[in-house]
Design a protein around this motif. Structure first.
Motif, PDB file in Angstrom:
ATOM      1  N   ILE A 100       0.866  -1.189   0.000  1.00 33.85           N
ATOM      2  CA  ILE A 100       0.000   0.000   0.000  1.00 33.85           C
ATOM      3  C   ILE A 100       0.902   1.239   0.000  1.00 33.85           C
ATOM      4  O   ILE A 100       1.542   1.534   1.009  1.00 33.85           O
ATOM      5  CB  ILE A 100      -0.918   0.008   1.249  1.00 33.85           C
ATOM      6  N   ARG A 101       0.928   1.937  -1.117  1.00 38.84           N
ATOM      7  CA  ARG A 101       1.846   3.077  -1.218  1.00 38.84           C
ATOM      8  C   ARG A 101       1.195   4.337  -1.802  1.00 38.84           C
ATOM      9  O   ARG A 101       1.888   5.306  -2.085  1.00 38.84           O
ATOM     10  CB  ARG A 101       3.070   2.692  -2.063  1.00 38.84           C
ATOM     11  N   SER A 102      -0.127   4.310  -1.973  1.00 39.76           N
ATOM     12  CA  SER A 102      -0.813   5.484  -2.533  1.00 39.76           C
ATOM     13  C   SER A 102      -2.276   5.479  -2.092  1.00 39.76           C
ATOM     14  O   SER A 102      -2.769   4.491  -1.545  1.00 39.76           O
ATOM     15  CB  SER A 102      -0.765   5.423  -4.062  1.00 39.76           C
ATOM     16  N   LYS A 103      -2.943   6.593  -2.377  1.00 41.65           N
ATOM     17  CA  LYS A 103      -4.372   6.704  -2.056  1.00 41.65           C
ATOM     18  C   LYS A 103      -5.169   5.638  -2.809  1.00 41.65           C
ATOM     19  O   LYS A 103      -6.113   5.055  -2.271  1.00 41.65           O
ATOM     20  CB  LYS A 103      -4.861   8.110  -2.428  1.00 41.65           C
ATOM     21  N   GLU A 104      -4.765   5.367  -4.052  1.00 40.37           N
ATOM     22  CA  GLU A 104      -5.451   4.351  -4.875  1.00 40.37           C
ATOM     23  C   GLU A 104      -5.302   2.962  -4.236  1.00 40.37           C
ATOM     24  O   GLU A 104      -6.263   2.194  -4.153  1.00 40.37           O
ATOM     25  CB  GLU A 104      -4.873   4.313  -6.305  1.00 40.37           C
ATOM     26  N   ASP A 105      -4.093   2.662  -3.782  1.00 43.43           N
ATOM     27  CA  ASP A 105      -3.849   1.377  -3.111  1.00 43.43           C
ATOM     28  C   ASP A 105      -4.736   1.243  -1.867  1.00 43.43           C
ATOM     29  O   ASP A 105      -5.262   0.173  -1.564  1.00 43.43           O
ATOM     30  CB  ASP A 105      -2.377   1.250  -2.681  1.00 43.43           C
ATOM     31  N   LEU A 106      -4.869   2.358  -1.162  1.00 41.91           N
ATOM     32  CA  LEU A 106      -5.613   2.361   0.103  1.00 41.91           C
ATOM     33  C   LEU A 106      -7.090   2.029  -0.109  1.00 41.91           C
ATOM     34  O   LEU A 106      -7.728   1.424   0.759  1.00 41.91           O
ATOM     35  CB  LEU A 106      -5.461   3.737   0.767  1.00 41.91           C
ATOM     36  N   GLU A 107      -7.610   2.400  -1.272  1.00 41.28           N
ATOM     37  CA  GLU A 107      -9.041   2.204  -1.529  1.00 41.28           C
ATOM     38  C   GLU A 107      -9.446   0.732  -1.555  1.00 41.28           C
ATOM     39  O   GLU A 107     -10.597   0.395  -1.314  1.00 41.28           O
ATOM     40  CB  GLU A 107      -9.430   2.899  -2.850  1.00 41.28           C
ATOM     41  N   GLY A 166       8.848   6.621   4.928  1.00 41.17           N
ATOM     42  CA  GLY A 166       8.734   7.577   3.824  1.00 41.17           C
ATOM     43  C   GLY A 166       7.287   7.906   3.486  1.00 41.17           C
ATOM     44  O   GLY A 166       6.942   9.063   3.220  1.00 41.17           O
ATOM     45  N   LEU A 167       6.410   6.874   3.499  1.00 39.06           N
ATOM     46  CA  LEU A 167       4.988   7.122   3.236  1.00 39.06           C
ATOM     47  C   LEU A 167       4.418   8.064   4.297  1.00 39.06           C
ATOM     48  O   LEU A 167       3.681   9.003   3.978  1.00 39.06           O
ATOM     49  CB  LEU A 167       4.194   5.813   3.235  1.00 39.06           C
ATOM     50  N   CYS A 168       4.752   7.817   5.560  1.00 39.90           N
ATOM     51  CA  CYS A 168       4.240   8.658   6.656  1.00 39.90           C
ATOM     52  C   CYS A 168       4.643  10.120   6.467  1.00 39.90           C
ATOM     53  O   CYS A 168       3.860  11.032   6.726  1.00 39.90           O
ATOM     54  CB  CYS A 168       4.772   8.163   8.003  1.00 39.90           C
ATOM     55  N   PHE A 169       5.872  10.326   6.003  1.00 41.47           N
ATOM     56  CA  PHE A 169       6.384  11.698   5.929  1.00 41.47           C
ATOM     57  C   PHE A 169       6.028  12.390   4.611  1.00 41.47           C
ATOM     58  O   PHE A 169       5.924  13.609   4.557  1.00 41.47           O
ATOM     59  CB  PHE A 169       7.907  11.706   6.139  1.00 41.47           C
ATOM     60  N   SER A 170       5.797  11.600   3.547  1.00 47.74           N
ATOM     61  CA  SER A 170       5.488  12.225   2.247  1.00 47.74           C
ATOM     62  C   SER A 170       3.984  12.249   1.970  1.00 47.74           C
ATOM     63  O   SER A 170       3.489  13.148   1.288  1.00 47.74           O
ATOM     64  CB  SER A 170       6.208  11.490   1.107  1.00 47.74           C
ATOM     65  N   GLN A 171       3.259  11.271   2.501  1.00 50.76           N
ATOM     66  CA  GLN A 171       1.801  11.218   2.313  1.00 50.76           C
ATOM     67  C   GLN A 171       1.122  10.924   3.656  1.00 50.76           C
ATOM     68  O   GLN A 171       0.496   9.874   3.831  1.00 50.76           O
ATOM     69  CB  GLN A 171       1.433  10.116   1.317  1.00 50.76           C
ATOM     70  N   PRO A 172       1.255  11.849   4.612  1.00 52.98           N
ATOM     71  CA  PRO A 172       0.734  11.567   5.964  1.00 52.98           C
ATOM     72  C   PRO A 172      -0.756  11.232   5.990  1.00 52.98           C
ATOM     73  O   PRO A 172      -1.181  10.416   6.800  1.00 52.98           O
ATOM     74  CB  PRO A 172       1.045  12.841   6.762  1.00 52.98           C
ATOM     75  N   GLU A 173      -1.541  11.850   5.082  1.00 55.64           N
ATOM     76  CA  GLU A 173      -2.980  11.560   5.078  1.00 55.64           C
ATOM     77  C   GLU A 173      -3.250  10.091   4.761  1.00 55.64           C
ATOM     78  O   GLU A 173      -4.090   9.452   5.400  1.00 55.64           O
ATOM     79  CB  GLU A 173      -3.693  12.430   4.032  1.00 55.64           C
ATOM     80  N   VAL A 174      -2.531   9.575   3.780  1.00 53.25           N
ATOM     81  CA  VAL A 174      -2.682   8.157   3.408  1.00 53.25           C
ATOM     82  C   VAL A 174      -2.268   7.277   4.586  1.00 53.25           C
ATOM     83  O   VAL A 174      -2.959   6.320   4.941  1.00 53.25           O
ATOM     84  CB  VAL A 174      -1.847   7.826   2.142  1.00 53.25           C
ATOM     85  N   ALA A 175      -1.138   7.627   5.208  1.00 61.06           N
ATOM     86  CA  ALA A 175      -0.637   6.847   6.356  1.00 61.06           C
ATOM     87  C   ALA A 175      -1.675   6.824   7.480  1.00 61.06           C
ATOM     88  O   ALA A 175      -1.984   5.753   8.028  1.00 61.06           O
ATOM     89  CB  ALA A 175       0.686   7.420   6.854  1.00 61.06           C
ATOM     90  N   HIS A 176      -2.222   7.985   7.808  1.00 66.09           N
ATOM     91  CA  HIS A 176      -3.185   8.049   8.923  1.00 66.09           C
ATOM     92  C   HIS A 176      -4.475   7.295   8.590  1.00 66.09           C
ATOM     93  O   HIS A 176      -5.052   6.643   9.464  1.00 66.09           O
ATOM     94  CB  HIS A 176      -3.484   9.496   9.303  1.00 66.09           C
ATOM     95  N   GLN A 177      -4.909   7.353   7.339  1.00 67.71           N
ATOM     96  CA  GLN A 177      -6.119   6.607   6.966  1.00 67.71           C
ATOM     97  C   GLN A 177      -5.874   5.093   7.049  1.00 67.71           C
ATOM     98  O   GLN A 177      -6.732   4.344   7.513  1.00 67.71           O
ATOM     99  CB  GLN A 177      -6.565   7.003   5.552  1.00 67.71           C
TER     100      GLN A 177
END
Length: 341
Positions: A100-107, A166-177
């Motif tokens: 899981i490395r993007s918003k799309e992956d998270l969906e 890196g995901l937490c620091f570059s895409q924190p919203e995705v990480a928190h979701q």
């Protein structure tokens, strides 16, 4: 009623004649009877077959008579339930082919129905309780949301989990979701385990020490706190973070019944950092079990004296290693059982 309730009394902070003892990963690779089953069945077959999981859980109890059993399972059954493929590759470890490395992956990540996806764990609990026959308590466990995220993002084990951080620091919203989805699943999972009969639960933050103290407060601790809040009135909760001495104060004030300590933090510092009032668990260096049995016994006695016999659960500072001689594991358990204050 549990006949040997030493572990549960220690979690309540009651005065005991000696501290209770169990070992993280006590149902595992150092036991020949475990290895027999390992050669016959692959890893997740062992986790997902209630008869096998319950048998593996009680193997160390038959051999050594610990004061608590911990259900044989794996922290990565949670991402599996969330529609994330997890494989266990021989001589490699966990492998997640679609990280899981993007918003799309998270969906595509779901918060599942626990009975549908992890019902086999509840069956294993029922079978294990039958085998234990109320002799000792049974512990259920889960990984911390941050530790699960590490595998989900990295796609495999790692010494540093750079991609996860890196995901937490570059895409924190995705990480928190993602962390919140894992947290919601974990809370439902642990509640189901308690309903199925476990007497206590432990949250393993195995990779918490990868984060700086500041980042720990953002990406790990708030999610563990949610789990403690949701479970603490249902069963005692133990929080264990490897390399997380800097968070011991928060852990002690969280409402958890006990806090696990790894071998890099002394008993004196652990008592000081936690305020001296909470039950502590740990913290024998797993590699120290390669010392001769007499030396192990001496060091275990010394460890109990340093922590004090009350508000203390004897354990290792992390999981037992696969190359530990059987008599050395026995020396560790026996030293606690023979302890005289």
């Amino acid at each position: 009623m549990i006949k040997n309730d030493l572990f549960l009394r220690a979690l309540k902070g009651e005065t005991v004649e000696r501290p209770p003892v169990w070992m993280m990963r006590q149902a595992g690779r150092y036991l020949p009877e475990f290895m027999e089953l390992k050669h016959k069945y692959d890893f997740f077959t062992r986790c997902q077959t209630p008869e096998l999981a319950s048998e593996i859980t009680v193997q160390p109890i038959r051999r050594y008579g610990m004061d608590a059993a911990i259900l044989f399972s794996d922290i990565l059954v949670i991402p599996q339930a969330m529609d994330i493929v997890v494989e266990m590759k021989p001589n490699f470890g966990p492998y997640l082919p679609n990280p899981i490395r993007s918003k799309e992956d998270l969906e595509r990540v779901i918060v599942p129905d626990i009975q549908d996806t992890l019902g086999y764990v509840m069956e294993a609990i029922a079978m294990t309780k039958e085998k234990l026959n109320d002799e000792i308590p049974l512990i259920g466990f889960a990984g911390s949301p941050w530790t699960i995220l590490c595998y989900c993002v990295e796609g495999q084990g790692s010494k540093s989990f750079d991609k996860a951080r890196g995901l937490c620091f570059s895409q924190p919203e995705v990480a928190h979701q993602l962390l919140q989805k894992i947290t919601d699943t974990t809370i439902a999972y642990l509640k189901a385990k308690v309903e199925a009969g476990v007497n206590a639960v432990q949250v393993f933050d195995s990779w918490g020490g990868m984060l700086s103290p500041t980042d720990y407060q953002e990406f790990s601790w708030p999610y563990i706190q949610q789990i403690v809040d949701a479970l603490k009135d249902l069963a005692p909760v133990i929080v264990f973070g490897k390399g997380c001495w800097f968070a011991l104060k928060e852990m002690a004030q969280s409402g958890a019944s006990a806090v696990g300590v790894d071998w890099t933090c002394s008993a004196q510092n652990a008592r000081y950092l936690t305020g001296g009032n909470i039950t502590l668990q740990g913290n024998f260096d797993p590699a120290r079990l390669l010392s001769p049995p007499a030396e192990i016994k001496k060091r275990v006695t010394q460890m109990i004296n340093e922590f004090g016999k009350d508000k203390y659960i004897v354990n290792l500072g992390h999981g037992i290693l696969p190359n530990i001689p059987l008599e050395n594991a026995k020396a560790f358990i026996d030293a606690v059982k023979e302890y005289k204050a």
